[in-house]
Design an enzyme around this catalytic site. Structure first.
Site, PDB file in Angstrom:
ATOM      1  CD  GLU A   1      70.591  13.890  -6.014  1.00 39.40           C
ATOM      2  OE1 GLU A   1      71.644  14.037  -5.350  1.00 39.40           O
ATOM      3  OE2 GLU A   1      70.505  14.196  -7.210  1.00 39.40           O
TER       4      GLU A   1
ATOM      5  CG  ASN B   1      70.416  21.889   1.024  1.00 37.36           C
ATOM      6  OD1 ASN B   1      69.846  22.814   1.581  1.00 37.36           O
ATOM      7  ND2 ASN B   1      70.110  20.631   1.264  1.00 37.36           N
TER       8      ASN B   1
END
Length: 443
Positions: free
Chosen positions: A68, A338
Site C-alpha cells: 500500500e 503482486n
C-alpha cells in the site's frame, strides 16, 4: 451535506480506546520486544511527532504495509510537484524501513498512531494536514471522525473491499454509513469495489484503477548487482519471491527434482517476512540442499544451491538476476502477491492457484501468456524445468506479460486529476488564512 450521526457503536469504540490507552501502550511494548515495532520510534505510534512539521501546505498519505505504501509513491511525487510537502505514514516496521529510503525530497515518514482518540488528536494537532489520503481499506473510526471534526478532506485511494469485508459491514449499516459519509471521495480499484462502497453509504465513488500498476520498478544497489551477477554468471537462476509458510518446502522439493537436469541451478528464496529466513534454510536442509542465508553474511557461491534472501528492500536486486520468478502466497491460500515488479524487470512469472488479491491481473497475464499457473511443488518443478531449458520462451513470456499490463496503467494520473480540485481549494484557503499551518482543532 449533513453528516450522519455518530452511532452508539462508534461512541462505545471511541470511549473504549480512550479508556484503553494503558493497554495499548503495553501492546506496543510487547510488539517492540518481539521486533514488530521500532523501539526508538514508539512515541510516533502514540501520536508524538518525531520531527517538525514542514512549513506550507501539507498532504498526509497513509499506506498500512509495504504494498500500500509503495503504491502511493506516484501520488507523493505528484503532490510535491503541485507545491505540497507530503507526510507519509505506515503501520508496519517493514514498510517504514522500505518506504523511508524510497521517498523523494519533499516527503517525510512517520509511523501511523494507533486509533486512540487522544493519540490521533495530538498527531493531527502537530501535523495539521490540509488533505488526508488513505490507501485501500484502512477504515479507522477515530481517525475518520477526527479528520471530519477538523474539516480536513479525506480521500480514499486505491480503495478495495472484499466480499467478506462487505458482508461484515452490512451487519452494521448505520455505522458503515456514518464513517463512509465522512470520506470526501472513494477512488476504487474496480467496479465491484466501487459498488460495495456505494451500497454501504459512500456518497461519492469513482473508479480510478489500481495504483500498483503504475509503481516504478524497485531499485537495486549497483555494486551488489555487479558483485552477485558475476558470482552467479553462467548458472541457471530462478527466484521464489514473497513466500509464505509451507511454500519454502515446496520450492526446496522442486529444486531437488530439478537437480538432475540442472546440476548448477541456483534457487533464490525471498520469504515474505524476512524473519522467517531460518525456516527457509531448514526447508532446504531437510531435502539435502546446501544453503546460505543473506542476513547472516552468506553468499551464493558455486556450491550453494538455495540462497535465502531474508532482507528488506532487495527484491529489485534478485529480480534483475533471474529470468524466472515464482510469486508466493499462491500455493497456499494467502491470495497471491503482486506480479508487476518482476514483469517490469523482464522476468516471466509462475504462480499457484490462490491469486484472489490480484485476480484480474493474473487472469489477464495467464491469457496473454505472460504468466503460468501451477498447482503444487511437483508441477512447479515440471514447469520451471521447461522454462529454464528454453531462454527464448522465457523472454517471450516476459514481453507478453509487459504488454498485458498496459491496459491497467494510468491510475496515478486519474487519481491526481481527482485530487487537483482539492489541491486548488486548499491553496485558496491557505491564501485566505495567510498562515503556514491549519489552526488547531476545536476544543
Amino acid at each position: 451535506m449533513r453528516r450522519p450521526s455518530v452511532t452508539l457503536p462508534l461512541q462505545a469504540y471511541r470511549a473504549g480506546l480512550r479508556i484503553g490507552e494503558p493497554a495499548l501502550t503495553g501492546l506496543l511494548a510487547w510488539r517492540a520486544q518481539r521486533g514488530k515495532e521500532d523501539p526508538r520510534r514508539l512515541p510516533e505510534r502514540r501520536g508524538l511527532p518525531g520531527r517538525a512539521r514542514p512549513v506550507g501546505p501539507l498532504a498526509w498519505m497513509h499506506g498500512a504495509s509495504v504494498g500500500e505504501a509503495l503504491s502511493l509513491i506516484g501520488l507523493v511525487e505528484g503532490m510535491i510537484a503541485r507545491g505540497f510537502s507530503v507526510l507519509v505514514t505506515t503501520g508496519t516496521r517493514a514498510a517504514a524501513e522500505l518506504v523511508g529510503v524510497r521517498l523523494p525530497p519533499g516527503a517525510v515518514h512517520q509511523y501511523m498512531p494507533l486509533d486512540a482518540p487522544r493519540w490521533v488528536g495530538r498527531f493531527l494537532d502537530h501535523w495539521q494536514p490540509d488533505l488526508a489520503v488513505i490507501a485501500e481499506s484502512e477504515i479507522w473510526p477515530n481517525t475518520i471522525l477526527a479528520l471530519d471534526e477538523r474539516e480536513i478532506p479525506l480521500i480514499l485511494v486505491n480503495g478495495r473491499m472484499s466480499e467478506r469485508s462487505f458482508r461484515g459491514w452490512e451487519r452494521c449499516p448505520r455505522t458503515a454509513k456514518a464513517l463512509l459519509a465522512r470520506i470526501a471521495i472513494c477512488l476504487t480499484q474496480t467496479q465491484e469495489d466501487g459498488e460495495r462502497f456505494a451500497k454501504l453509504g459512500a456518497p461519492r465513488v469513482s473508479i480510478a484503477g489500481n495504483l500498483k500498476f503504475d509503481a516504478s520498478v524497485p531499485p537495486a544497489d549497483a555494486q551488489q548487482l555487479a558483485y552477485l551477477g558475476s558470482m552467479v554468471a553462467g548458472r541457471p537462476v530462478w527466484v521464489a519471491a514473497s513466500t509464505h509458510p509451507g511454500e519454502e518446502a515446496m520450492v526446496a522439493y522442486a529444486h531437488a527434482m530439478l537437480k538432475a537436469q540442472f546440476p548448477q541451478l541456483l534457487t533464490i528464496v525471498a520469504p515474505r517476512h524476512p524473519a522467517r529466513g531460518g525456516e527457509a534454510v531448514a526447508c532446504a536442509n531437510a531435502v539435502g540442499l546446501r544453503s546460505a542465508q543473506r542476513s547472516t553474511g552468506g553468499r551464493p557461491h558455486p556450491s550453494i544451491e538455495v540462497y535465502v534472501a531474508d532482507t528488506i528492500g532487495e527484491l529489485g536486486l534478485f529480480y534483475r538476476l533471474s529470468p524466472l520468478v515464482f510469486l508466493g502466497g499462491s500455493l497456499v491460500p494467502r491470495g497471491g502477491q503482486n506480479p508487476i515488479e518482476p514483469l517490469r524487470l523482464e522476468s516471466a512469472v509462475l504462480h499457484g492457484p490462490h491469486t484472489e488479491n490480484f485476480g484480474v491481473i493474473y487472469q489477464a497475464l495467464d491469457r496473454a501468456g505472460g504468466a503460468m499457473p501451477v498447482r503444487d511443488g511437483v508441477e512447479l518443478a515440471a514447469v520451471a524445468a521447461e522454462l529454464l531449458g528454453d531462454r527464448e520462451r522465457l523472454a517471450d513470456m516476459a514481453r507478453a506479460g509487459q504488454r498485458a499490463l498496459e491496459p491497467f496503467e494510468g491510475a496515478v494520473a486519474r487519481t491526481l486529476a481527482v485530487l487537483d480540485p482539492f489541491v486548488a481549494q486548499m491553496k485558496l484557503q491557505r491564501l485566505d488564512r495567510g498562515s503556514p499551518a491549519r489552526p488547531l482543532a476545536r476544543a
